[in-house]
Scaffold this motif. Structure first.
Motif: not given
Length: 505
Positions: A491, A229, A231
């Protein structure tokens, strides 16, 4: 004969006294501008900054909305303050509503250019409706998007990103400048992040590529990952450079006043050139190389040249007057006096905004998530962009300031000439002196701006495995590195999460 003359002048004096008393009711706002903190900000606005820095955004918002004088008086600027205070207080709906109102007012004032310029010639630019610069207008939608992201409304954030993109396209018509390009690139990248979070890949791709073209760094179009994921941490630092008043006070000799207000075109040009040269020379002596954030600018006082300098001007004026009389009448009047002889000097005060920065933003920040480390791939100095916006308007501002000074000088001369004659001429001189001092006090720089903005905005991007992560911003400080918690983020594989954080010091 003296009684009627005195009575007439006395009536005028009484009228002026009454008008001054009535005007005094509004003087609180004028003199309150001199009540400033050591950094040059009005104390009420400096207190709002302090509240934000110490985590009291809710208290600052309550005071702004409840207290008269707790912030700026202009409707647009007050909406900007309310929007950012509500954002940090977590009142995202209220923040979005305030920012929307600010955006509408800003667009209306930009397109219609509504102003009260005529009144500004008498008082100051502070009476004009506030018009935010390009940087402030762009950041309205930046904070609008952050509000929706905080609420989990990615579609709403995408709407704000489109508004931001529209203004960025309009702003692109301006001449490229190294002080604004980093901010434009950062905001384009940010809009790409918002589009990506909303699943609008085409818009995201365009925004990322535009950001890359501006600075030539950062991923042209970051690809989503099937196993990780993303961020994106938006880091805001400190406070933007704020406006403070810079002023110069110069006494103008009666001869020069006479030439400026009653002379022909050549005499006015000569007098204006002499005064300007004197003021510029004094300014150059005061000017030193120093960072704009170093300290509050001092008031510069210009001294009158010695008497023999004006004796030369007087002789030139008398020679010209004699020549004019001889050409018109074939003779010269006797006992001619030097223009302005026996009159008071005029006190000329010119004030304009200068910028001060309380603290230089730290560089070399990194974002940490466990063992993962990411530098800021985009970083923009908001202060530099705001100053550049101001410089585009500075020529018009200076022109208004000079025109206002000339208007006030003419007003003072008119009072001196028209009130009190003969033995009562002292009344005109007295009222002229009072008017001169009063207009000098009223001459104040327009130091209004969105003072609560950050001084710097940066963006870092991390690829992390699915799960919950604690994010930390590492800030260099005194040869060491301190860690500032940014928050905890969840996430999800193949998705993007946005985490804003503001470092106040």
């Amino acid at each position: 004969m003296r009684g009627p003359a005195f009575d007439s002048a006395g009536r005028r004096l009484l009228i002026l006294a009454v008008l001054a008393a009535l005007a005094g009711a509004g003087c609180a706002g004028v003199f309150s501008r001199y009540d400033v903190a050591p950094n040059g900000l009005p104390r009420s606005e400096d207190r709002l900054r302090q509240d934000l820095a110490f985590g009291r955004a809710d208290s600052a918002l309550a005071r702004l909305t409840a207290e008269k004088g707790g912030g700026p008086e202009d409707d647009l600027l007050r909406a900007l303050y309310a929007g950012i205070l509500a954002h940090y207080a977590g009142a995202y709906d209220s923040s979005s509503a305030a920012l929307q109102r600010a955006a509408e007012l800003a667009e209306d004032r930009y397109t219609k250019r509504v102003s009260r310029a005529a009144l500004s010639f008498i008082t100051s630019d502070n009476v004009l409706p506030y018009e935010p610069g390009w940087t402030e207008r762009l950041l309205i939608h930046f904070y609008g998007a952050l509000n929706y992201l905080r609420q989990g409304d990615r579609e709403g954030a995408a709407v704000e990103a489109r508004r931001l993109a529209f203004l960025l396209e309009r702003e692109a018509e301006r001449k490229r400048d190294d002080r604004t390009t980093p901010l434009l690139a950062t905001l384009r990248y940010f809009s790409g992040v918002v589009f990506e979070a909303a699943g609008e890949w085409n818009d995201a791709d365009v925004a990322y590529r535009n950001a890359f073209q501006l600075l030539g760094r950062g991923d042209p179009a970051p690809a989503p990952s099937d196993s990780l994921g993303t961020v994106v941490v938006v880091v805001e630092q400190g406070f933007v450079a704020h406006r403070v008043e810079q002023s110069i006070v110069a006494p103008i000799h009666p001869i020069e006043v006479e030439w400026l207000t009653r002379g022909d075109g050549e005499e006015r040009a000569v007098a204006a050139a002499e005064i300007a040269a004197r003021i510029v020379a004094e300014m150059l002596e005061w000017e030193v190389e120093r960072p704009f954030y170093d300290r509050r600018p001092p008031t510069v006082y210009v001294h009158l040249p010695p008497d023999h300098y004006y004796q030369r001007l007087c002789e030139e004026a008398l020679r010209k007057a004699k020549s004019d009389d001889e050409q018109r009448n074939g003779t010269d009047r006797e006992n001619r006096e030097c223009p302005g002889q026996g009159e008071n000097p005029y006190l000329l005060r010119i004030a304009w905004p200068a910028f001060r920065l309380d603290r230089e933003p730290a560089t070399g920040l990194r974002v940490l998530a466990g063992d993962a480390v990411a530098p800021l791939i985009y970083r923009a100095n908001v202060s530099e962009a705001v100053i550049r916006d101001f410089e585009e308007e500075r020529t018009l501002l200076v022109a208004r300031t000079i025109a206002r000074a000339a208007s006030k000088m003419a007003l003072t001369r008119g009072i001196e000439k028209n009130i009190g004659k003969g033995d009562d001429a002292w009344i005109g001189r007295l009222l002229g002196a009072v008017t001169n001092v009063g207009t000098a006090i009223l001459e104040q720089a327009d130091t209004r701006s969105w003072q609560l903005l950050p001084g710097q905005i940066g963006i870092a991007r991390l690829r992390l495995p699915a799960g919950t992560h604690d994010i930390v911003v590492e800030v260099p400080a005194g040869g060491q590195r301190r860690q500032v918690p940014a928050g905890r983020v969840t996430v999800r594989t193949g998705e993007i999460a946005v985490l804003p954080v503001r470092i106040w010091q």
